[in-house]
Write a protein that holds these residues in place. Structure first.
Motif, mmCIF file in Angstrom:
data_model
loop_
_atom_site.group_PDB
_atom_site.id
_atom_site.type_symbol
_atom_site.label_atom_id
_atom_site.label_comp_id
_atom_site.label_asym_id
_atom_site.label_seq_id
_atom_site.Cartn_x
_atom_site.Cartn_y
_atom_site.Cartn_z
ATOM 1 N N GLY A 97 42.965 38.778 46.589
ATOM 2 C CA GLY A 97 42.942 37.971 47.852
ATOM 3 C C GLY A 97 41.524 37.260 48.170
ATOM 4 N N GLU A 98 41.477 36.161 48.600
ATOM 5 C CA GLU A 98 40.367 35.338 48.676
ATOM 6 C C GLU A 98 39.281 36.074 49.567
ATOM 7 O OE1 GLU A 98 39.181 30.508 49.440
ATOM 8 O OE2 GLU A 98 41.343 31.126 49.396
ATOM 9 N N LYS A 99 39.774 36.351 51.026
ATOM 10 C CA LYS A 99 38.867 36.743 51.964
ATOM 11 C C LYS A 99 38.575 38.198 51.438
ATOM 12 C CE LYS A 99 40.576 34.292 55.953
ATOM 13 N NZ LYS A 99 41.204 34.356 57.214
ATOM 14 N N ARG A 100 39.413 38.877 50.850
ATOM 15 C CA ARG A 100 38.953 40.338 50.605
ATOM 16 C C ARG A 100 37.991 40.235 49.420
ATOM 17 N NH1 ARG A 100 44.530 40.810 52.000
ATOM 18 N NH2 ARG A 100 45.320 40.208 49.572
ATOM 19 N N VAL B 172 44.886 28.983 37.076
ATOM 20 C CA VAL B 172 44.654 29.959 35.805
ATOM 21 C C VAL B 172 45.110 31.296 35.982
ATOM 22 C CG1 VAL B 172 42.581 28.651 35.226
ATOM 23 C CG2 VAL B 172 42.117 30.504 36.566
ATOM 24 N N SER B 173 45.523 31.463 37.117
ATOM 25 C CA SER B 173 46.038 32.954 37.222
ATOM 26 C C SER B 173 47.222 33.024 38.314
ATOM 27 C CB SER B 173 44.958 34.073 37.778
ATOM 28 O OG SER B 173 45.611 35.238 37.876
ATOM 29 N N LEU B 174 48.174 33.593 38.178
ATOM 30 C CA LEU B 174 49.758 33.620 39.018
ATOM 31 C C LEU B 174 49.048 34.641 40.142
ATOM 32 C CD1 LEU B 174 52.239 32.511 39.511
ATOM 33 C CD2 LEU B 174 53.145 34.332 38.260
ATOM 34 N N PRO B 175 48.748 35.953 39.842
ATOM 35 C CA PRO B 175 48.334 36.678 41.207
ATOM 36 C C PRO B 175 47.292 36.360 42.034
ATOM 37 C CG PRO B 175 47.965 37.696 39.221
ATOM 38 C CD PRO B 175 48.660 36.292 38.641
ATOM 39 N N LYS B 176 46.364 35.551 41.021
ATOM 40 C CA LYS B 176 45.030 35.257 41.901
ATOM 41 C C LYS B 176 45.038 33.535 41.935
ATOM 42 C CE LYS B 176 42.237 39.301 41.325
ATOM 43 N NZ LYS B 176 41.095 39.817 40.924
ATOM 44 N N GLY C 124 36.005 32.924 38.541
ATOM 45 C CA GLY C 124 35.760 33.702 39.713
ATOM 46 C C GLY C 124 35.350 33.099 40.908
ATOM 47 N N MET C 125 34.127 33.705 41.710
ATOM 48 C CA MET C 125 33.617 33.194 42.796
ATOM 49 C C MET C 125 32.076 32.704 42.460
ATOM 50 S SD MET C 125 32.349 35.391 46.026
ATOM 51 C CE MET C 125 33.963 36.006 46.160
ATOM 52 N N TYR D 272 38.877 39.998 38.174
ATOM 53 C CA TYR D 272 39.431 40.670 37.012
ATOM 54 C C TYR D 272 40.791 39.973 36.665
ATOM 55 C CZ TYR D 272 40.940 44.787 34.384
ATOM 56 O OH TYR D 272 41.413 45.558 33.176
ATOM 57 N N ILE D 273 40.616 39.184 35.568
ATOM 58 C CA ILE D 273 42.097 38.522 35.448
ATOM 59 C C ILE D 273 41.834 38.444 33.874
ATOM 60 C CG2 ILE D 273 42.227 36.943 37.257
ATOM 61 C CD1 ILE D 273 41.157 34.886 35.770
#
Length: 445
Positions: free
Chosen positions: A411-414, A273-277, A295-296, A150-151
């Protein structure tokens, strides 16, 4: 809150328990191996906060319920306080006067699960428990999909302006106010007016965008220098961990944008491409509606309608290189493998040679002179149809019904643990339906 009681053995004789066990959620509860999953967590809870409120089964239960109900963290906790069936599912029956007031407890549980569990180990436990209820395990289907984060849709101008806002407003000006010193000179206010004018313009031409990027790169580099000087002159200022992470990300962003400005024709790998992610990367999918997704990318395998995850990565990769490893994973869990269904991208010469050596029948079109065997053509068409309908349909079910359309978890792991529990909850629902359909037949027999 700490005087809450776990579900006691005598509570299994209450009417609530019998009503719960006869419900759909109770059937899902019976399809999950709670003891084996709980053994995958540390025996002693490490770290303050969420783990002390719930048992291991309760933490796993909340993660499954998050996907099953497809609710936000806050709404899930509100529903948990008023729904005793959810409390029984998590082995945490609240008293009448009790409720959970901490709205961030689910976020901390997710962080704890991501730090102290391995999703591959959890998946192996679940598959070992479910494989007795699975048929046609000699057939393997595989495909890749993208679970988007979600970005906002990224552009260079937006990314640079967000970085400038963070450096000037949230760091430089804030610390100047705390220290009681004069703000260093910059054109930030003028650039803010220009940015508002640019955002309001309906037609954003390439020339105007390039001009804005040039101005913002200069402003951001100046702001970073001023912020670093302020931190050097005032050693009592200690940035938090997330602030240091943001600062490191912004420095990487300006390096990439300077490179793109100097070499506009060259391709840049690992582009932020995203500052928080900052871990999210653009993944080119080539679809008609969505050419690029953010995304993933996950490579999933399916046996008898049950999906399990081969790998998850926040970068683009060629899924055809995973065919040999995926077939070995299938053999280690289910034993024999005789038929395989996959997209045409998997039909490389290397993969064909391996599958021929292992005597695995595939839905790949034949190469060279074709001998039309009616039985083989019919089986090939059936496998291809199953992959295109059942497996790709399960991707849509994950995204629409189990909260994987736009992942808001940070968070990557989350994010990985969130996707894992959503996919496994979809499997648990399928297994519970099969068991409930087979129960009347067994009683009749």
């Amino acid at each position: 809150m700490r005087d809450q009681q776990l579900f006691q053995p005598q509570d299994y004789l209450t009417p609530k328990w019998y009503l719960f066990k006869s419900s759909k959620l109770g059937n899902v509860y019976d399809s999950i191996p709670w003891e084996q999953l709980s053994a995958c967590l540390p025996k002693k809870n490490k770290g303050p906060g969420a783990p002390s409120w719930f048992s291991p089964q309760g933490m796993f239960g909340l993660m499954f319920l998050k996907a099953y109900l497809n609710l936000s963290d806050e709404k899930l906790i509100a529903r948990f306080n008023t729904d005793w069936s959810l409390q029984l599912f998590c082995n945490k029956l609240l008293q009448d006067h009790q409720k959970i007031k901490d709205k961030a407890i689910l976020s901390r549980i997710r962080t704890y699960m991501a730090d102290h569990t391995d999703w591959q180990q959890l998946q192996e436990v679940l598959l070992q428990h479910w494989k007795t209820d699975m048929h046609n395990t000699h057939v393997l289907l595989m495909d890749a999909t993208c679970y988007e984060s979600y970005i906002r849709f990224p552009t260079d101008v937006k990314l640079l302006w967000e970085s400038c806002q963070w450096v000037f407003e949230k760091q430089l000006y804030r610390y100047c106010k705390i220290l009681g010193v004069k703000r260093p000179g910059s054109k930030y206010i003028d650039q803010k007016r220009m940015q508002m004018s640019y955002d309001r313009s309906r037609k954003k031409t390439y020339k105007a965008g390039r001009k804005r990027k040039k101005s913002l790169i200069y402003l951001l580099s100046k702001g970073l220098g001023q912020l670093q000087c302020l931190l050097n002159e005032n050693p009592q200022i200690q940035l938090h961990l997330h602030e240091r992470t943001y600062l490191k990300t912004i420095k990487k962003i300006i390096e990439q944008q300077q490179f793109l400005q100097q070499h506009p024709a060259k391709e840049l790998k690992n582009r932020i491409v995203s500052l928080p992610k900052a871990y999210v990367r653009p993944i080119v999918r080539g679809k008609e509606a969505k050419r690029v997704e953010f995304g993933m990318k996950a490579h999933l395998l399916q046996v008898d309608g049950i999906c399990f995850i081969d790998t998850m990565e926040f970068r683009a990769f060629n899924e055809s290189t995973r065919l040999k490893l995926s077939s070995l994973k299938h053999r280690s869990i289910f034993g024999s493998l005789h038929q395989l269904g996959a997209d045409r991208i998997y039909a490389t010469n290397k993969n064909r040679k391996y599958l021929t050596e292992k005597k695995i029948f595939t839905c790949f079109p034949k190469k060279g002179p074709k001998v039309n065997n009616p039985a083989e053509s019919q089986l090939r068409s059936l496998i291809s149809s199953q992959r295109a309908t059942v497996m790709e349909g399960s991707f849509g079910v994950h995204k629409t019904a189990y909260g994987l359309n736009k992942i808001k978890v940070k968070g990557e792991k989350r994010e990985m643990i969130h996707v894992f529990f959503a996919v496994m909850m979809a499997n648990a629902v399928k297994i519970s339906k099969r068991k409930s359909e087979q129960a009347p037949l067994l009683q009749a027999a």
